[in-house]
Write an enzyme that holds these catalytic residues in place. Structure first.
Site, PDB file in Angstrom:
ATOM      1  N   GLY A 205      14.253 -72.437 -83.969  1.00  0.00           N
ATOM      2  CA  GLY A 205      14.291 -73.843 -83.468  1.00  0.00           C
ATOM      3  C   GLY A 205      12.946 -74.335 -83.895  1.00  0.00           C
ATOM      4  N   VAL A 206      12.734 -75.481 -83.498  1.00  0.00           N
ATOM      5  CA  VAL A 206      11.299 -76.339 -83.774  1.00  0.00           C
ATOM      6  C   VAL A 206       9.986 -75.513 -83.359  1.00  0.00           C
ATOM      7  CG1 VAL A 206      10.283 -78.395 -83.425  1.00  0.00           C
ATOM      8  CG2 VAL A 206      12.620 -78.249 -82.866  1.00  0.00           C
ATOM      9  N   ILE A 207      10.250 -75.015 -82.089  1.00  0.00           N
ATOM     10  CA  ILE A 207       8.800 -74.047 -81.669  1.00  0.00           C
ATOM     11  C   ILE A 207       8.722 -72.983 -82.552  1.00  0.00           C
ATOM     12  CG2 ILE A 207       7.706 -73.013 -79.741  1.00  0.00           C
ATOM     13  CD1 ILE A 207       8.934 -75.318 -77.750  1.00  0.00           C
TER      14      ILE A 207
ATOM     15  N   VAL B 183      13.905 -70.656 -76.840  1.00  0.00           N
ATOM     16  CA  VAL B 183      15.359 -70.881 -77.100  1.00  0.00           C
ATOM     17  C   VAL B 183      15.702 -72.376 -76.199  1.00  0.00           C
ATOM     18  CG1 VAL B 183      15.687 -68.359 -77.203  1.00  0.00           C
ATOM     19  CG2 VAL B 183      15.428 -69.382 -74.993  1.00  0.00           C
TER      20      VAL B 183
ATOM     21  N   ALA C 182       8.518 -86.789 -77.541  1.00  0.00           N
ATOM     22  CA  ALA C 182       7.587 -87.473 -76.864  1.00  0.00           C
ATOM     23  C   ALA C 182       7.749 -89.094 -76.986  1.00  0.00           C
ATOM     24  CB  ALA C 182       6.334 -87.028 -77.159  1.00  0.00           C
TER      25      ALA C 182
ATOM     26  N   HIS D   5       1.114 -96.727-106.096  1.00  0.00           N
ATOM     27  CA  HIS D   5       0.912 -95.694-107.300  1.00  0.00           C
ATOM     28  C   HIS D   5      -0.291 -95.268-107.511  1.00  0.00           C
ATOM     29  CE1 HIS D   5       2.074 -93.186-110.851  1.00  0.00           C
ATOM     30  NE2 HIS D   5       0.922 -93.813-111.467  1.00  0.00           N
TER      31      HIS D   5
HETATM   32  P1  FAD Z   1       6.718 -83.929 -69.960  1.00  0.00           P
HETATM   33  O1  FAD Z   1       5.677 -84.031 -70.936  1.00  0.00           O
HETATM   34  O2  FAD Z   1       7.301 -82.460 -69.471  1.00  0.00           O
HETATM   35  O3  FAD Z   1       5.922 -84.336 -68.324  1.00  0.00           O
HETATM   36  C1  FAD Z   1       6.452 -84.201 -67.433  1.00  0.00           C
HETATM   37  C2  FAD Z   1       5.140 -84.172 -66.170  1.00  0.00           C
HETATM   38  O4  FAD Z   1       5.979 -84.195 -64.975  1.00  0.00           O
HETATM   39  C3  FAD Z   1       4.524 -83.072 -66.052  1.00  0.00           C
HETATM   40  O5  FAD Z   1       3.156 -83.213 -66.337  1.00  0.00           O
HETATM   41  C4  FAD Z   1       4.881 -82.285 -64.848  1.00  0.00           C
HETATM   42  O6  FAD Z   1       3.792 -81.508 -64.124  1.00  0.00           O
HETATM   43  C5  FAD Z   1       5.322 -83.422 -63.871  1.00  0.00           C
HETATM   44  N1  FAD Z   1       6.042 -83.365 -63.065  1.00  0.00           N
HETATM   45  C6  FAD Z   1       7.247 -82.216 -62.768  1.00  0.00           C
HETATM   46  N2  FAD Z   1       7.889 -82.501 -61.554  1.00  0.00           N
HETATM   47  C7  FAD Z   1       6.981 -83.285 -60.877  1.00  0.00           C
HETATM   48  C8  FAD Z   1       7.178 -83.898 -59.492  1.00  0.00           C
HETATM   49  N3  FAD Z   1       8.140 -83.106 -58.592  1.00  0.00           N
HETATM   50  N4  FAD Z   1       6.304 -85.038 -59.275  1.00  0.00           N
HETATM   51  C9  FAD Z   1       5.454 -85.320 -60.029  1.00  0.00           C
HETATM   52  N5  FAD Z   1       5.216 -84.812 -61.352  1.00  0.00           N
HETATM   53  C10 FAD Z   1       5.981 -83.684 -61.883  1.00  0.00           C
HETATM   54  N6  FAD Z   1       7.629 -83.796 -79.127  1.00  0.00           N
HETATM   55  C11 FAD Z   1       7.332 -84.388 -80.207  1.00  0.00           C
HETATM   56  O7  FAD Z   1       7.776 -85.810 -80.014  1.00  0.00           O
HETATM   57  N7  FAD Z   1       6.600 -84.289 -81.248  1.00  0.00           N
HETATM   58  C12 FAD Z   1       6.051 -83.074 -81.145  1.00  0.00           C
HETATM   59  O8  FAD Z   1       5.228 -82.686 -82.131  1.00  0.00           O
HETATM   60  C13 FAD Z   1       6.313 -82.073 -80.193  1.00  0.00           C
HETATM   61  N8  FAD Z   1       5.819 -80.891 -80.162  1.00  0.00           N
HETATM   62  C14 FAD Z   1       6.049 -79.859 -79.115  1.00  0.00           C
HETATM   63  C15 FAD Z   1       5.669 -78.765 -78.965  1.00  0.00           C
HETATM   64  C16 FAD Z   1       5.611 -77.715 -78.028  1.00  0.00           C
HETATM   65  C17 FAD Z   1       5.179 -76.437 -78.045  1.00  0.00           C
HETATM   66  C18 FAD Z   1       6.558 -78.143 -76.824  1.00  0.00           C
HETATM   67  C19 FAD Z   1       6.775 -77.320 -75.817  1.00  0.00           C
HETATM   68  C20 FAD Z   1       7.305 -79.498 -76.991  1.00  0.00           C
HETATM   69  C21 FAD Z   1       6.777 -80.335 -77.937  1.00  0.00           C
HETATM   70  N9  FAD Z   1       7.522 -81.506 -77.927  1.00  0.00           N
HETATM   71  C22 FAD Z   1       7.025 -82.511 -79.119  1.00  0.00           C
HETATM   72  C23 FAD Z   1       8.147 -82.158 -77.096  1.00  0.00           C
HETATM   73  C24 FAD Z   1       7.516 -82.717 -76.112  1.00  0.00           C
HETATM   74  O9  FAD Z   1       6.514 -82.356 -75.392  1.00  0.00           O
HETATM   75  C25 FAD Z   1       8.360 -83.448 -74.920  1.00  0.00           C
HETATM   76  O10 FAD Z   1       9.568 -84.172 -75.378  1.00  0.00           O
HETATM   77  C26 FAD Z   1       7.606 -84.518 -73.967  1.00  0.00           C
HETATM   78  O11 FAD Z   1       6.515 -83.874 -73.418  1.00  0.00           O
HETATM   79  C27 FAD Z   1       8.599 -85.056 -72.764  1.00  0.00           C
HETATM   80  O12 FAD Z   1       7.822 -86.014 -72.121  1.00  0.00           O
HETATM   81  P2  FAD Z   1       8.250 -86.236 -70.515  1.00  0.00           P
HETATM   82  O13 FAD Z   1       7.194 -87.175 -69.972  1.00  0.00           O
HETATM   83  O14 FAD Z   1       9.398 -86.351 -70.358  1.00  0.00           O
HETATM   84  O15 FAD Z   1       7.668 -84.768 -69.866  1.00  0.00           O
HETATM   85  P1  NAI Z   2      15.267 -75.576 -80.037  1.00  0.00           P
HETATM   86  O1  NAI Z   2      16.468 -76.089 -79.186  1.00  0.00           O
HETATM   87  O2  NAI Z   2      14.654 -76.412 -81.156  1.00  0.00           O
HETATM   88  O3  NAI Z   2      15.543 -74.260 -80.691  1.00  0.00           O
HETATM   89  C1  NAI Z   2      16.117 -72.985 -79.918  1.00  0.00           C
HETATM   90  C2  NAI Z   2      16.702 -72.016 -80.881  1.00  0.00           C
HETATM   91  O4  NAI Z   2      16.964 -70.836 -80.259  1.00  0.00           O
HETATM   92  C3  NAI Z   2      18.051 -72.523 -81.263  1.00  0.00           C
HETATM   93  O5  NAI Z   2      18.030 -72.333 -82.854  1.00  0.00           O
HETATM   94  C4  NAI Z   2      19.061 -71.422 -80.775  1.00  0.00           C
HETATM   95  O6  NAI Z   2      20.022 -71.329 -81.359  1.00  0.00           O
HETATM   96  C5  NAI Z   2      18.196 -70.205 -80.699  1.00  0.00           C
HETATM   97  N1  NAI Z   2      18.510 -69.704 -79.310  1.00  0.00           N
HETATM   98  C6  NAI Z   2      19.032 -69.998 -78.316  1.00  0.00           C
HETATM   99  N2  NAI Z   2      19.484 -68.617 -77.263  1.00  0.00           N
HETATM  100  C7  NAI Z   2      18.913 -67.610 -78.201  1.00  0.00           C
HETATM  101  C8  NAI Z   2      19.247 -66.349 -77.914  1.00  0.00           C
HETATM  102  N3  NAI Z   2      19.674 -65.775 -76.985  1.00  0.00           N
HETATM  103  N4  NAI Z   2      18.695 -65.384 -79.133  1.00  0.00           N
HETATM  104  C9  NAI Z   2      18.337 -65.924 -80.255  1.00  0.00           C
HETATM  105  N5  NAI Z   2      18.455 -67.463 -80.539  1.00  0.00           N
HETATM  106  C10 NAI Z   2      18.617 -68.245 -79.618  1.00  0.00           C
HETATM  107  O7  NAI Z   2      14.253 -75.251 -78.762  1.00  0.00           O
HETATM  108  P2  NAI Z   2      12.564 -74.835 -78.912  1.00  0.00           P
HETATM  109  O8  NAI Z   2      12.115 -74.429 -80.332  1.00  0.00           O
HETATM  110  O9  NAI Z   2      12.415 -74.129 -77.717  1.00  0.00           O
HETATM  111  O10 NAI Z   2      12.049 -76.220 -78.674  1.00  0.00           O
HETATM  112  C11 NAI Z   2      12.339 -76.921 -77.362  1.00  0.00           C
HETATM  113  C12 NAI Z   2      12.330 -78.520 -77.778  1.00  0.00           C
HETATM  114  O11 NAI Z   2      11.113 -79.105 -77.526  1.00  0.00           O
HETATM  115  C13 NAI Z   2      12.852 -78.923 -79.170  1.00  0.00           C
HETATM  116  O12 NAI Z   2      14.180 -78.987 -78.987  1.00  0.00           O
HETATM  117  C14 NAI Z   2      12.170 -80.144 -79.115  1.00  0.00           C
HETATM  118  O13 NAI Z   2      13.111 -81.111 -78.544  1.00  0.00           O
HETATM  119  C15 NAI Z   2      10.968 -79.948 -78.559  1.00  0.00           C
HETATM  120  N6  NAI Z   2       9.885 -79.807 -79.487  1.00  0.00           N
HETATM  121  C16 NAI Z   2       9.643 -80.659 -80.606  1.00  0.00           C
HETATM  122  C17 NAI Z   2       8.936 -80.630 -81.586  1.00  0.00           C
HETATM  123  C18 NAI Z   2       8.539 -81.636 -82.680  1.00  0.00           C
HETATM  124  O14 NAI Z   2       9.082 -82.839 -82.532  1.00  0.00           O
HETATM  125  N7  NAI Z   2       7.921 -81.534 -83.879  1.00  0.00           N
HETATM  126  C19 NAI Z   2       8.045 -79.343 -81.761  1.00  0.00           C
HETATM  127  C20 NAI Z   2       8.484 -78.334 -80.593  1.00  0.00           C
HETATM  128  C21 NAI Z   2       9.224 -78.583 -79.522  1.00  0.00           C
END
Ligand code: FAD
Ligand code: NAI
Length: 476
Positions: A193-195, A281, A331, A455
């Site tokens: 997936g994405v990660i 996953v 985000a 361009h």
């Molecule tokens: P979060 O960012 O998860 O923040 C939730 C916060 O709530 C946390 O700080 C947590 O400590 C706090 N919290 C939890 N429970 C409680 C509680 N009971 N009381 C008070 N606080 C609490 N999205 C993109 O759009 N672009 C990207 O490039 C991108 N890259 C990513 C890369 C990775 C490796 C990962 C894991 C995610 C990525 N995402 C990306 C997804 C993005 O990070 C999330 O969609 C986004 O952070 C969600 O925002 P949120 O505020 O809903 O939650």
């Molecule tokens: P994902 O949903 O993008 O991908 C997970 C992948 O794992 C899927 O292709 C799924 O079929 C596979 N999978 C599930 N169970 C499995 C198993 N048992 N064995 C093998 N494959 C399996 O989830 P991911 O990559 O963990 O990212 C989570 C979310 O974080 C994304 O959906 C996205 O919303 C957010 N994210 C966004 C980014 C961005 O905007 N650039 C970057 C990274 C994360």
């Protein structure tokens, strides 16, 4: 007596901190509850996105791309560089510095907007006299505050698989995978997936042999099929080994490596040994232990909090936004919901068009899209036209050496309204904004085709693809 606020936000990720800032701008007395601790044990704002998500992953993607260019691609420009090497500790340190700068930046925003940071994790504890009670647990003691409105923005965490213990040393989710202390010779990634693709790319560029194991029989199923086919070609050519349709077997962690067995799509069993394993996953919402039952709420069967199109829960005055509710876990989607809810509380009439939220995957080239894919339009029975144009004949792309990829535009066959735009390009994350703006304004393909584009620029390919919808691309 408990301190009273107009709005209490639970969580200071991109959804929560933006909701808090917008609510404060609108004149409300706001508190935001957050108990995240960084690896140094310090409390930090910013959530997943700033601490272990968007920001650190993009920093490492940028560093690893610089390395790959210096090591392999500058030669194409007639520049030879000898003795290129990687200092992983320095690269990871640079990333950590960016994270600290950004998270401290939110502390500044809180001070500037007079937002009270309630330090710890919070939960709802019923209501009285028209105020919801929020208990914040910090260092064993619970402090109670009250608010007329509560915005739940508690985000999500990595999903783990049964039988695979994530220790964030040998077997890592996103947190460990952003902090390796060396380049693993053999890296396994579960989930294409994405990660998996972004972090797999980081470590492949730095020298790991990367094997990605995906359960689904199709690659990047959420993308337009033309995009996933092209990306499969490009990524496998770069050296990512991607196996589709796998069924995982036994995973056993030793002292320095992980042994993993799996069955491939043809039913053949394989044994592999990796120096590190990333489990990516999907993510699960943080909605347990929020005291929802005390205000008559519950999570749904998938663990999310149910909301309507305006992020209202079934309890009057309680909203939920970001990863903890339906919709893409992105985000910018959470940020927009944060703004919308703050404005709703202020009596305004905001609205989000969820069809216009862009997606970007920061591989090289990047993948970005907004709106519908061709397969979705077919399934809906919608009459559409498609235009596609490659970067391979664009002068700017050739000049910079970024000629992989294309833009594909989908428009309604009768009205010409834009229905979806799909981009594979080095700068797809920036190019897609034009399409998102156009779709928000309900523009037609012809609108993009008639607009003067600079361009030479990559954006000319967007215009050519819009022209190609009516088979009148000029440069092909
Ligand atoms: P979060 O960012 O998860 O923040 C939730 C916060 O709530 C946390 O700080 C947590 O400590 C706090 N919290 C939890 N429970 C409680 C509680 N009971 N009381 C008070 N606080 C609490 N999205 C993109 O759009 N672009 C990207 O490039 C991108 N890259 C990513 C890369 C990775 C490796 C990962 C894991 C995610 C990525 N995402 C990306 C997804 C993005 O990070 C999330 O969609 C986004 O952070 C969600 O925002 P949120 O505020 O809903 O939650
Ligand atoms: P994902 O949903 O993008 O991908 C997970 C992948 O794992 C899927 O292709 C799924 O079929 C596979 N999978 C599930 N169970 C499995 C198993 N048992 N064995 C093998 N494959 C399996 O989830 P991911 O990559 O963990 O990212 C989570 C979310 O974080 C994304 O959906 C996205 O919303 C957010 N994210 C966004 C980014 C961005 O905007 N650039 C970057 C990274 C994360």
């Amino acid at each position: 007596m408990a301190e009273r606020f107009d709005v209490i936000v639970l969580g200071a990720g991109p959804a929560g901190y933006i909701a808090a800032v917008r609510a404060a701008q609108l004149g409300f007395k706001v508190a935001c509850v957050e108990g995240w601790r960084n690896p140094k044990g310090e409390l930090a704002l910013g959530g997943t996105c700033l601490n272990v998500g968007c920001i650190p992953s993009k920093a490492l993607l940028a560093s690893s791309e610089q390395y790959e260019n210096a090591a392999h691609h500058l030669d194409d420009h007639g520049i030879s560089v000898k003795g290129v090497s990687v200092d992983v500790a320095k690269m990871v340190g640079r990333k950590d510095g960016i994270v600290t700068k950004m998270t401290k930046g939110i502390e500044f925003l809180f001070r500037k907007n007079k937002i009270t940071w309630l330090k710890g994790f919070g939960k709802l504890a019923g209501s009285a006299d028209g105020y919801y009670r929020v208990e914040v647990a910090a260092d064993g003691a619970a402090q109670v505050s009250e608010a007329k409105n509560v915005i739940i923005a508690t985000g999500s965490k990595a999903r783990h698989l049964p039988g695979i213990t994530v220790d964030n040393a040998l077997i890592c989710d996103n947190e460990g995978a952003l902090a390796f202390d060396s380049v693993p010779a053999r890296l396994g990634v579960i989930g294409a997936g994405v990660i998996g693709l972004e972090l797999g790319s980081v470590w492949r560029r730095l020298g790991s042999e990367v094997t990605v194991l995906e359960a689904m029989p199709t690659f990047l199923a959420a993308c337009d099929e033309a995009v996933s086919k092209e990306c499969w070609k490009l990524f496998t050519k770069q050296g990512l080994k991607i196996e589709l349709g796998v069924q995982l077997g036994q995973v056993s962690a030793g002292k320095k490596s992980v042994k993993l067995s799996y069955t491939d799509a043809k039913g053949v069993e394989h044994q592999q040994e990796f120096d590190r394993l990333i489990v990516s996953v999907g993510r699960v919402p943080n909605a347990g232990d929020l005291g929802l039952e005390s205000v008559g709420l519950a999570v749904n069967e998938r663990g999310f909090i149910d909301v309507d199109d305006h992020c209202r829960t079934a309890a009057n005055g309680i909203y939920a936004i970001g990863d903890v509710v339906r919709g893409p876990m992105l985000a910018h989607k959470g940020e927009d919901e944060g703004v919308m809810v703050a404005e709703l509380i202020a009596g305004q009439k905001p609205h989000i068009d969820y069809n216009c939220i862009p997606w970007v995957i920061y591989t090289s080239p990047e993948i970005a899209w907004v709106g519908k894919t061709e397969q979705q339009l077919k399934a809906e029975g919608r009459a559409y036209k498609a235009g596609q144009f490659p970067f391979a004949v664009n002068g700017r792309a050739l000049g910079t050496g970024d000629s992989d990829g294309f833009v594909k535009v989908l428009a309604d066959a009768n009205t010409d309204e834009l229905l979806g735009v799909h981009v594979i390009a080095s700068s797809a994350s920036d190019l897609i904004s034009e399409a998102a703006v156009a779709m928000e304004f309900k523009a037609s393909a012809e609108d993009i085709a008639r607009i003067c584009h600079p361009h030479p620029s990559m954006s000319e390919v967007m215009r050519e693809a819009a022209l190609a919808v009516d088979k009148r691309a000029l440069n092909m």
